[in-house]
Design a protein around this motif. Structure first.
Motif, PDB file in Angstrom:
ATOM      1  N   THR A  92       0.836  -1.205   0.000  1.00  0.00           N
ATOM      2  CA  THR A  92       0.000   0.000   0.000  1.00  0.00           C
ATOM      3  C   THR A  92       0.870   1.255   0.000  1.00  0.00           C
ATOM      4  O   THR A  92       0.405   2.339   0.304  1.00  0.00           O
ATOM      5  N   ILE A  93       2.133   1.084  -0.335  1.00  0.00           N
ATOM      6  CA  ILE A  93       3.054   2.213  -0.484  1.00  0.00           C
ATOM      7  C   ILE A  93       3.211   2.475  -1.974  1.00  0.00           C
ATOM      8  O   ILE A  93       3.671   1.621  -2.729  1.00  0.00           O
ATOM      9  N   TYR A  94       2.820   3.672  -2.412  1.00  0.00           N
ATOM     10  CA  TYR A  94       2.855   4.025  -3.832  1.00  0.00           C
ATOM     11  C   TYR A  94       3.834   5.169  -4.035  1.00  0.00           C
ATOM     12  O   TYR A  94       3.607   6.280  -3.543  1.00  0.00           O
ATOM     13  N   ILE A  95       4.911   4.897  -4.747  1.00  0.00           N
ATOM     14  CA  ILE A  95       5.982   5.879  -4.912  1.00  0.00           C
ATOM     15  C   ILE A  95       6.197   6.130  -6.388  1.00  0.00           C
ATOM     16  O   ILE A  95       6.432   5.195  -7.171  1.00  0.00           O
ATOM     17  N   SER A  96       6.138   7.408  -6.793  1.00  0.00           N
ATOM     18  CA  SER A  96       6.420   7.776  -8.170  1.00  0.00           C
ATOM     19  C   SER A  96       7.849   7.357  -8.529  1.00  0.00           C
ATOM     20  O   SER A  96       8.754   7.430  -7.682  1.00  0.00           O
ATOM     21  N   PRO A  97       8.084   6.924  -9.776  1.00  0.00           N
ATOM     22  CA  PRO A  97       9.419   6.458 -10.158  1.00  0.00           C
ATOM     23  C   PRO A  97      10.534   7.462  -9.906  1.00  0.00           C
ATOM     24  O   PRO A  97      11.668   7.079  -9.622  1.00  0.00           O
TER      25      PRO A  97
END
Length: 836
Positions: A250-255
């Motif tokens: 549930t951790i969403y990190i932009s590239p």
């Protein structure tokens, strides 16, 4: 099937989030709320969309374009007027020749729209309203249906006794095109109030489809934060742009986001493009937009940061929302429910209290505690007080609500059941704000003696007697006619001490008000004979026989102030011949800008000369300040007046002392020494000068801003008494004001003001102190250096980010040389400090 997205609302209930954008464009997981609606429609194969716009339509058009980027086709309709929810749809009727859906552009929902469409078809409905169950239906319109799901009744804002159902209208409708025939062209109509009740009356096929699933009306900042919380806690499924950090995460990190390996991310965390998380920062259930920087030791919990937000080290943010381009200093604390709108700058160690809303482009000074919404004005100051004064723009910063809270805080510092004296000037806004302040005092169990409209010296004179523990005076600010000031006094009539102001501020910001029992609030009393008491002391401390014998002829500019009700009578009783100017008490705001004062003094000068009067006096609005005009029409500057009055005092007194600010002219010492008097130099603030003037040996005290005290009567500044005393001194000394002024030796004086940041003031004084080593220096107020050529004083301003340089010398060349020398020094030191 087509869908109509309602996207034209003003979003006033959700301010300040919508100050700079329409409500459907508020970011939710780093994309507009309405984009989630577009995606939901696309999931159910609805791709032909009509967007109804009204407020800031260009923002929505610029983002969504023709819809191709989002896999849909968009048609925009912008009604010329606000036609209501149904009237706006009627404006798009030419695009709606088949069954269509209506949905709001500011909802968050995962309701299965395909099931709603199937229900509509099954029931062969003319209109289907999507319903859902909520725990608190009172704030919504309740819809009652029968066993066949046919709608039988609408209840708008029902009471609990009327709530026979918990199903409410979600604002999602399926309609047949003939429904639009019920709406007149170009008229304001609402679905819930007009069209659906009409269909019910006509017994049309109007059905309610009760659906399970998540639904939230994001109508205010609290609902927005709650919706973000629900997303982070998995209560609703929403598409996220950024890829998951790991499978199932549930951790969403932009590239292109950067996260330090020491940082700790937990729960659901979303990081936008080019965002950096430094050091050991901790983020839990939070959404961070694009181009944000979060420094080490920061903690974010259940919070939402929009784009370009900068959070400095050690800051803690819990359950809050920060808008675009917000900057937060080090070790700040932003508490649950706080909303900080776009482009606001928050200083170091600031505390934003729970549920506080801050409007765009505000500046919060370092060390401040913000406990109420900041809507108007540009800045929230760390301190309420400037000395003993609280100042703010009337009905903008200085509001009745603020005044009442300040009154409660002040009252909470005083003994319960004690008395406070309350007065004001003639201005209506002062009366309005005083009444609110008095309400706050009463709530803390403080009794109020209300002396209404009154000159400040009269109020302070009353405080020198027994009976009250303090006093307050409301007045229009002499520096800004749009602002109101509240001046606070202790039980002796002196301005309250810095320690007392800190105590009031501590209670105000912590909201730790004392609340009296409902049977024990304070009471309001009046003092009808307060003028009589002042009059008695006034006359007793003047040589009435001498004044009646000389019968001074004076011109009074009473400035439309309360002094007009008192001073002419007193002077007439003493034998004065008076010509009054501006003697009508004025309740409306008066502009006392420098140019207006110059005009008033010039007029006074011309009238004095024309009438061949002995003197002219301009009385300040509060009654403390007095400007002097001689019989020849000379308008005295503050330094000239102080020096001239010193000539008169020294001509008639042979013992005692004078109280002067450190920056007072050197001629004061020369005159005093020649007459056997001493000079006590002290700090230039009103509190210090009046405290020094309380000594029984003091004959005269003066400030550098036209305020004078003759302590035999009262130690406080009193322009009313000064007018009479000055004419008594001229009679005793047998010198006119012009003759006294002629006795002054020529001196050259310079005063410079240089920008000096707050954080540089202490270091500037240290540099000045080091420079003063081995010189004749004093440190009473700033750093004063005496030389053989003259003297110089460097003094940081108490309330503004500037430093003062005062220079005086007998010879102009010496004064100019000292001025240039220290201007260069101070400028150099400040530049060094700015670079360090």
């Amino acid at each position: 099937m087509k869908a109509v997205i309602m996207a034209g609302g003003f979003g006033t209930r959700i301010h300040p989030l919508t100050i700079s954008m329409p409500k459907p464009m508020i970011p939710l997981l780093n994309r507009p709320i309405m984009e989630h609606i577009v995606n939901l429609l696309k999931q159910h194969d609805i791709t032909d969309l009509i967007l109804l716009l009204f407020h800031q339509p260009e923002v929505i058009k610029n983002y969504f374009g023709d819809g191709s980027e989002f896999g849909v086709r968009i048609t925009y309709v912008t009604p010329l007027e606000d036609f209501g929810t149904a009237g706006a749809v009627k404006a798009a009727a030419r695009h709606l020749n088949e069954r269509f859906m209506i949905i709001s552009g500011d909802l968050l929902t995962d309701i299965d729209l395909s099931k709603v469409i199937a229900f509509h078809e099954e029931k062969q409905a003319k209109a289907t309203i999507t319903l859902t169950s909520v725990t608190d239906p009172l704030q919504f319109g309740v819809v009652i249906t029968d066993k066949e799901s046919r709608i039988t009744k609408f209840l708008e804002k029902p009471g609990w006794g009327e709530v026979f159902s918990d199903t409410i209208n979600t604002g999602i409708y399926i309609l047949e095109p003939e429904v639009l025939e019920l709406i007149p062209d170009g008229e304001n109509r609402d679905w819930s109030k007009d069209v659906f009740p009409k269909m019910l009356e006509n017994n049309d096929a109007l059905f309610g489809c009760d659906m399970k699933g998540y639904w939230a009306d994001i109508g205010n900042p609290e609902a927005y934060l709650e919706a973000c919380h629900d997303i982070c806690h998995g209560m609703v499924t929403v598409q996220v742009n950024e890829p998951p950090h790991t499978v199932g995460s549930t951790i969403y990190i932009s590239p292109d986001a950067q996260v330090n390996e020491q940082a700790k991310l937990s729960g659901m965390v979303v990081l936008g493009d080019n965002t950096r998380i430094q050091g050991n920062a901790q983020l839990t259930n939070s959404v961070v937009g694009r181009n944000c920087l979060i420094e080490e030791d920061c903690v974010l919990e259940d919070s939402v940061l929009w784009d370009n937000v900068y959070i400095k080290a050690g800051t803690r943010i819990t359950g809050a929302n920060l808008g675009h381009r917000v900057q937060v200093g080090q070790r700040a604390v932003i508490e649950t429910g706080a909303v900080i709108a776009d482009e606001t700058t928050i200083g170091d160690e600031v505390n934003i209290r729970p549920n506080v809303k801050i409007w765009p482009r505000k500046v919060i000074e370092s060390g401040s505690t913000v406990s109420i919404n900041l809507i108007w004005g540009e800045k929230w100051r760390k301190s309420l007080f400037e000395g003993a004064v609280v100042r703010g723009l009337t009905n903008v910063e200085m509001t009745p609500e603020f005044s009442a809270r300040l009154g409660a805080a002040y009252g909470s510092t005083l003994p319960k059941g004690s008395y406070v004296l309350a007065g004001r000037d003639a201005i209506r806004s002062s009366r309005m704000l005083k009444r609110s302040f008095v309400g706050g005092l009463l709530s803390a169990g403080i009794n109020v003696r209300d002396i209404r409209m009154i000159s400040l010296p009269v109020l302070r004179y009353k405080l020198t007697t027994f009976g009250e523990v303090g006093g307050i005076h409301f007045r229009q600010s002499p520096e800004d006619s749009a602002a109101t000031e509240i001046v606070f006094f202790d039980g002796d009539g002196n301005e309250i001490s810095p320690g007392t102001t800190k105590g009031i501020e501590r209670i105000y910001f912590k909201e730790n008000f004392r609340r009296a029992h409902h049977s024990e609030p304070g009471a309001i009393e009046e003092l009808p004979r307060v003028y009589d008491f002042y009059r008695e002391g006034f006359l007793r401390n003047l040589d009435d026989a001498l004044l009646k014998k000389t019968a001074p002829k004076v011109v009074l500019d009473l400035n439309h102030s309360p002094a007009a009700d008192l001073l002419p009578v007193l002077l007439t009783d003493l034998g004065f011949e008076i010509t009054e100017l501006n003697s009508h008490v004025h309740e409306k705001s008066m502009d006392m800008a420098a140019d207006k004062l110059t005009v008033a003094l010039d007029r006074l000068s011309r009238i004095v000369k024309t009438l061949e009067a002995d003197a002219g006096f301009w009385i300040g609005p509060s009654g403390e300040k007095i400007r002097l005009v001689s019989g020849n029409g000379h308008i005295f500057s503050d330094r000239e007046a102080l020096s001239t009055l010193t000539v008169l005092v020294c001509a008639v007194e042979r013992e005692g002392s004078l109280v002067m600010p450190v920056g007072a002219p050197q001629v004061v010492d020369t005159l005093a020494k020649a007459s056997g008097l001493t000079v006590q130099r002290t700090r230039g603030d009103g509190y210090s000068l009046v405290e020094a003037a309380r000594s029984r040996q003091v004959r005269f005290a003066a400030s550098m801003d036209d305020r004078y005290s003759f302590p035999k009567f009262q130690p406080h500044f009193d322009g009313l008494f000064s007018a009479a005393k000055i004419m008594e001194l001229t009679a005793r000394a047998k010198l006119s004001l012009d003759q006294a002024f002629a006795k002054l030796p020529l001196h050259t004086f310079h005063h410079l003001q240089m920008p000096c940041p707050w954080e540089s003031k202490g270091r500037l004084m240290r540099r000045m102190s080091e420079d003063a080593v081995d010189q004749r220096a004093s440190f009473t107020d700033g750093v004063r250096i005496d030389t053989d050529r003259g003297w110089v004083l460097v003094l940081p301003d108490q309330h503004r980010p500037i430093a003062h340089i005062y220079v005086e010398a007998i010879e102009r060349s010496d004064a100019d040389s000292l001025r240039d020398q220290y201007q260069k020094k101070v400028s150099g030191w400040l530049n060094e400090l700015a670079d360090s």
